[in-house]
Write an enzyme that holds these catalytic residues in place. Structure first.
Site, mmCIF file in Angstrom:
data_model
loop_
_atom_site.group_PDB
_atom_site.id
_atom_site.type_symbol
_atom_site.label_atom_id
_atom_site.label_comp_id
_atom_site.label_asym_id
_atom_site.label_seq_id
_atom_site.Cartn_x
_atom_site.Cartn_y
_atom_site.Cartn_z
ATOM 1 N N GLU A 172 -1.719 -9.392 -0.900
ATOM 2 C CA GLU A 172 -3.169 -9.560 -0.809
ATOM 3 C C GLU A 172 -3.817 -9.505 -2.188
ATOM 4 O OE1 GLU A 172 -4.170 -7.724 3.567
ATOM 5 O OE2 GLU A 172 -3.502 -6.327 2.018
ATOM 6 N N GLU A 204 2.970 -5.485 7.418
ATOM 7 C CA GLU A 204 2.219 -4.395 8.042
ATOM 8 C C GLU A 204 2.544 -4.200 9.519
ATOM 9 O OE1 GLU A 204 -0.278 -5.776 4.526
ATOM 10 O OE2 GLU A 204 0.952 -6.712 6.075
ATOM 11 N N GLY A 253 -0.185 -5.086 0.567
ATOM 12 C CA GLY A 253 -1.347 -5.109 -0.313
ATOM 13 C C GLY A 253 -1.074 -5.812 -1.621
ATOM 14 N N ALA A 312 0.840 -1.191 0.000
ATOM 15 C CA ALA A 312 0.000 0.000 0.000
ATOM 16 C C ALA A 312 0.876 1.243 0.000
ATOM 17 C CB ALA A 312 -0.910 -0.002 1.220
#
Length: 256
Positions: free
Chosen positions: A110, A130, A107, A64
């Site tokens: 993911e 994270e 991300g 992210a």
């Protein structure tokens, strides 16, 4: 410059490519919105039979974009409704193949797990880091990961924030197959082309039943499978496929 680019190397296969090379394809809100738009449109396009999701041959997505998140409050994060954007990928009825070179971190990992098949390069890297910046995965990094690799391997990844190599990802069940880095994109396209040549209705039913059955009891999942199996006998593609088998010729599947 578009943050996400869609290419059509042939009419039945779409390639969705992240296009933020200056940020190693970090996922900002613009990328997520464009991914949602493209996957919604491609899912509805009757000509598209398979989708390759890639960041290119250097990196998939480095995570992210923290610059958009660092000063945000909880309510602001909630109101972004990012899960709805991810949902457009998860609910896409077409088979999605992630072609992963380089980083698939945070991300990016993911995002890869939203695909149905992951082709990883030997030099690729999967990570959920994270925890190192004071948060946790928020787009499937605990739930999809645990379902893919099991509790103990998932716990190690999310609690330590340490990466695993493409080869390790293949061994633990996070990647469908691992190939030399230079072959990732071509192998993903090869798989997509092979799948696109198969009967689209059967492909969509297989994907839908397999995903729905994962969270159902075995009896309920078997019932879903049975009903979908029976339904496909109403398709012309079933008649064509079996007749082509008898005739010893290639079948021509139309998706009806």
């Amino acid at each position: 410059m578009d943050a996400v680019v869609v290419e059509r190397p042939n009419p039945q296969v779409a390639v969705v490519r992240l296009n933020r090379p200056e940020a190693r394809n970090a996922l900002n809100q613009q990328v997520r919105m464009q991914l949602a738009e493209h996957f919604t449109a491609l899912g509805r396009d009757p000509e598209v039979r398979a989708i390759v999701l890639t960041g290119g041959d250097k990196y998939f997505a480095a995570g992210a974009d923290l610059r958009e998140m660092a000063e945000a409050g909880a309510v602001e994060i909630m109101l972004r409704n990012t899960h709805r954007l991810w949902g457009a990928i998860a609910s896409c009825p077409k088979p999605v193949i992630a072609a992963v070179n380089g980083f698939a971190w945070g991300g990016g990992c993911e995002l890869a797990m939203h695909a149905d098949i992951i082709v990883a390069g030997e030099g690729s890297s999967f990570c959920q880091p994270e925890v190192k910046v004071g948060i946790m995965p928020g787009a499937g990094g605990t739930q999809r990961l645990a379902r893919a690799v099991g509790k103990f391997k998932a716990m190690k990844m999310v609690l330590s924030g340490q990466p695993v190599s493409g080869r390790e990802a293949g061994e633990m069940g996070l990647a469908s197959e691992v190939v030399p880095d230079a072959e990732v994109q071509s192998r993903a396209m090869e798989l997509a082309t092979q799948i696109a040549a198969l009967p689209p209705l059967a492909i969509m039913q297989i994907k839908e039943v397999l995903l729905a059955g994962q969270d159902a009891s075995l009896d309920a999942a078997l019932m879903l499978e049975r009903k979908a199996f029976q339904l496909l006998f109403a398709s012309r593609d079933q008649k064509e496929g079996m007749q082509a088998f008898f005739d010893k010729r290639p079948a021509g599947f139309e998706g009806v």
